[in-house]
Write a protein that holds these residues in place. Structure first.
Motif, PDB file in Angstrom:
ATOM      1  N   THR A 239       0.841  -1.197   0.000  1.00 19.88           N
ATOM      2  CA  THR A 239       0.000   0.000   0.000  1.00 19.88           C
ATOM      3  C   THR A 239       0.878   1.249   0.000  1.00 19.88           C
ATOM      4  OG1 THR A 239      -1.716  -1.159   1.244  1.00 19.88           O
ATOM      5  CG2 THR A 239      -1.804   1.248   1.248  1.00 19.88           C
ATOM      6  N   ALA A 240       0.518   2.214  -0.837  1.00 23.18           N
ATOM      7  CA  ALA A 240       1.287   3.458  -0.929  1.00 23.18           C
ATOM      8  C   ALA A 240       1.039   4.329   0.292  1.00 23.18           C
ATOM      9  CB  ALA A 240       0.909   4.212  -2.201  1.00 23.18           C
ATOM     10  N   ASP A 257      11.657  11.037   0.083  1.00 23.69           N
ATOM     11  CA  ASP A 257      11.182  10.437  -1.168  1.00 23.69           C
ATOM     12  C   ASP A 257       9.696  10.743  -1.300  1.00 23.69           C
ATOM     13  OD1 ASP A 257      13.710   9.176  -1.692  1.00 23.69           O
ATOM     14  OD2 ASP A 257      13.190   7.706  -0.145  1.00 23.69           O
ATOM     15  N   GLU A 258       9.245  10.929  -2.523  1.00 27.10           N
ATOM     16  CA  GLU A 258       7.862  11.341  -2.737  1.00 27.10           C
ATOM     17  C   GLU A 258       6.852  10.293  -2.289  1.00 27.10           C
ATOM     18  OE1 GLU A 258       6.374  14.170  -3.614  1.00 27.10           O
ATOM     19  OE2 GLU A 258       8.353  15.075  -3.459  1.00 27.10           O
ATOM     20  N   THR A 259       7.096   9.030  -2.607  1.00 27.38           N
ATOM     21  CA  THR A 259       6.149   7.967  -2.225  1.00 27.38           C
ATOM     22  C   THR A 259       6.903   6.794  -1.615  1.00 27.38           C
ATOM     23  OG1 THR A 259       6.264   6.964  -4.416  1.00 27.38           O
ATOM     24  CG2 THR A 259       4.501   8.575  -4.028  1.00 27.38           C
ATOM     25  N   VAL A 260       6.210   6.124  -0.716  1.00 23.96           N
ATOM     26  CA  VAL A 260       6.742   4.927  -0.071  1.00 23.96           C
ATOM     27  C   VAL A 260       5.638   3.878  -0.100  1.00 23.96           C
ATOM     28  CG1 VAL A 260       7.596   3.942   2.077  1.00 23.96           C
ATOM     29  CG2 VAL A 260       8.282   6.253   1.417  1.00 23.96           C
ATOM     30  N   THR A 261       5.986   2.619  -0.318  1.00 22.87           N
ATOM     31  CA  THR A 261       5.001   1.548  -0.378  1.00 22.87           C
ATOM     32  C   THR A 261       5.359   0.469   0.638  1.00 22.87           C
ATOM     33  OG1 THR A 261       4.631   1.945  -2.733  1.00 22.87           O
ATOM     34  CG2 THR A 261       3.884  -0.163  -1.853  1.00 22.87           C
ATOM     35  N   THR A 262       4.365  -0.012   1.359  1.00 22.99           N
ATOM     36  CA  THR A 262       4.606  -1.105   2.302  1.00 22.99           C
ATOM     37  C   THR A 262       4.948  -2.377   1.530  1.00 22.99           C
ATOM     38  OG1 THR A 262       2.267  -1.713   2.337  1.00 22.99           O
ATOM     39  CG2 THR A 262       3.014  -0.127   3.998  1.00 22.99           C
ATOM     40  N   ASP A 263       5.694  -3.265   2.180  1.00 24.25           N
ATOM     41  CA  ASP A 263       6.081  -4.502   1.508  1.00 24.25           C
ATOM     42  C   ASP A 263       5.006  -5.574   1.699  1.00 24.25           C
ATOM     43  OD1 ASP A 263       6.373  -5.498   4.081  1.00 24.25           O
ATOM     44  OD2 ASP A 263       8.554  -5.363   4.073  1.00 24.25           O
ATOM     45  N   ASP A 265       4.731  -7.805   3.827  1.00 19.59           N
ATOM     46  CA  ASP A 265       4.364  -8.024   5.226  1.00 19.59           C
ATOM     47  C   ASP A 265       3.724  -6.795   5.876  1.00 19.59           C
ATOM     48  OD1 ASP A 265       5.412 -10.642   5.276  1.00 19.59           O
ATOM     49  OD2 ASP A 265       7.448  -9.838   5.547  1.00 19.59           O
ATOM     50  N   GLY A 266       3.568  -5.726   5.106  1.00 21.39           N
ATOM     51  CA  GLY A 266       2.988  -4.507   5.665  1.00 21.39           C
ATOM     52  C   GLY A 266       3.997  -3.636   6.388  1.00 21.39           C
ATOM     53  N   ASP A 267       5.273  -3.871   6.122  1.00 16.85           N
ATOM     54  CA  ASP A 267       6.320  -3.073   6.764  1.00 16.85           C
ATOM     55  C   ASP A 267       6.808  -1.992   5.810  1.00 16.85           C
ATOM     56  OD1 ASP A 267       6.016  -4.937   8.742  1.00 16.85           O
ATOM     57  OD2 ASP A 267       7.874  -6.027   8.284  1.00 16.85           O
ATOM     58  N   PHE A 268       7.376  -0.929   6.377  1.00 20.41           N
ATOM     59  CA  PHE A 268       7.931   0.137   5.539  1.00 20.41           C
ATOM     60  C   PHE A 268       8.987   0.915   6.321  1.00 20.41           C
ATOM     61  CE2 PHE A 268       4.600   2.354   7.856  1.00 20.41           C
ATOM     62  CZ  PHE A 268       5.199   3.551   8.185  1.00 20.41           C
ATOM     63  N   THR A 269       9.811   1.641   5.579  1.00 27.87           N
ATOM     64  CA  THR A 269      10.775   2.575   6.155  1.00 27.87           C
ATOM     65  C   THR A 269      10.753   3.828   5.304  1.00 27.87           C
ATOM     66  OG1 THR A 269      12.220   0.800   6.966  1.00 27.87           O
ATOM     67  CG2 THR A 269      13.194   2.986   6.736  1.00 27.87           C
ATOM     68  N   LEU A 270      10.670   4.991   5.952  1.00 31.03           N
ATOM     69  CA  LEU A 270      10.707   6.255   5.215  1.00 31.03           C
ATOM     70  C   LEU A 270      11.480   7.292   6.022  1.00 31.03           C
ATOM     71  CD1 LEU A 270       8.554   8.490   6.580  1.00 31.03           C
ATOM     72  CD2 LEU A 270       6.892   6.909   5.595  1.00 31.03           C
ATOM     73  N   ASP A 271      11.975   8.285   5.327  1.00 34.81           N
ATOM     74  CA  ASP A 271      12.671   9.404   5.955  1.00 34.81           C
ATOM     75  C   ASP A 271      11.829  10.655   5.779  1.00 34.81           C
ATOM     76  OD1 ASP A 271      14.986   7.956   6.747  1.00 34.81           O
ATOM     77  OD2 ASP A 271      15.671   7.983   4.660  1.00 34.81           O
TER      78      ASP A 271
END
Length: 283
Positions: A239-240, A257-263, A265-271
């Motif tokens: 999910t974006a 970064d403009e967009t990040v998407t969960t993997d 497993d529903g995990d994500f990392t963003l700055d």
């Protein structure tokens, strides 16, 4: 014979000078802690001990149960310094102790005076290694303030019994009424669940635990413009995540970064950058 007035005055002056050379002793009020009786506390609580009559500017010590060096369960637990007025205020942290009454003593190191400040009632409590997690995560539970050297009989989690002493081989509480165990979070729906532990069917304690998504930050505070790494777990997979979904104190954060998407497993990392014009704790 009659002494003339000049000799009398001379002797009086000499006596006064001699008296001024003698050592003087200040008289202070008796050491008087402000008494507290029966306050209910749990492990890691802070207790403020106050009073008057300590030697001004000198050291004082607080003792838990017995006036002795600390031995792991009793003895010297805190220290402080008397104020110029002779008043004092020193905090102590409740140690791992078995449930029941525990006594606090105050010692004036200069005079050796020792007086009781009162006693507290230590109640059982549970501490978890984390307050939230996802199914299949491992979690540690620590119990404090229970009866000493007794069976940990039941661990209840949410809607059912997780472990019992007979089926899981849980150990007994130690001499301080403490114990620990580990378990795996069940595959249950997201939500808040009660975790309860019972020792020998007489003493119990509970704490809440949340199964669900969570985020963690790599920094806890800083000025506006600080770049913070946000790590998320347990969200919808693939999910974006847009900047509008991530806020700091209700203010949309700027992404590196403009967009990040969960993997998967529903995990994500963003700055993201902390907005605003102040220095604060991050929320």
């Amino acid at each position: 014979r009659k002494m003339n007035s000049k000799k009398a005055i001379t002797l009086l002056v000499l006596a006064t000078l001699l008296m001024s050379l003698l050592p003087t002793m200040s008289v202070s009020a008796a050491l008087t802690p402000d008494e507290f009786t029966g306050d209910e506390v749990i492990y890691d609580d802070e207790i403020e001990v106050t009073g008057t009559g300590v030697t001004p500017g000198a050291a004082l010590e607080l003792y838990w149960d017995f006036v002795q060096p600390w031995n792991g369960s009793a003895g010297k637990i805190a220290a402080g310094v008397g104020k110029p007025s002779g008043a004092f205020s020193v905090n102590l942290t409740v140690p791992a102790s078995k449930g029941g009454h525990h006594y606090v003593w105050v010692k004036d190191v200069t005079t050796g005076a020792i007086e009781p400040a009162g006693y507290v009632q230590v109640n059982p409590t549970l501490v978890l290694s984390t307050e939230y997690g996802l199914p299949e995560d491992d979690i540690d539970v620590f119990g404090y303030g229970f009866n000493a050297s007794e069976d940990v009989t039941v661990l209840d989690f949410g809607r059912g019994t997780f472990y019992t002493n007979k089926t899981s081989g849980l150990g007994d509480t130690d001499d301080y009424g403490s114990w620990d165990a580990s378990f795996e979070i069940p595959d249950w729906d997201y939500g808040v669940y009660d975790f309860n532990a019972t020792v020998n069917a007489f003493t119990s304690a509970n704490v809440t635990f949340r199964i669900g998504s969570s985020i963690a930050l790599n920094k806890e505070e800083g000025p506006s413009g600080t770049l913070v790494r946000v790590t998320g777990r347990g969200f919808w997979p693939n999910t974006a995540i847009t900047p509008a979904l991530v806020k700091y104190n209700d203010t949309i954060m700027g992404f590196k970064d403009e967009t990040v998407t969960t993997d998967d497993d529903g995990d994500f990392t963003l700055d993201a950058f902390i907005p605003g014009n102040d220095t604060a704790l991050f929320d």
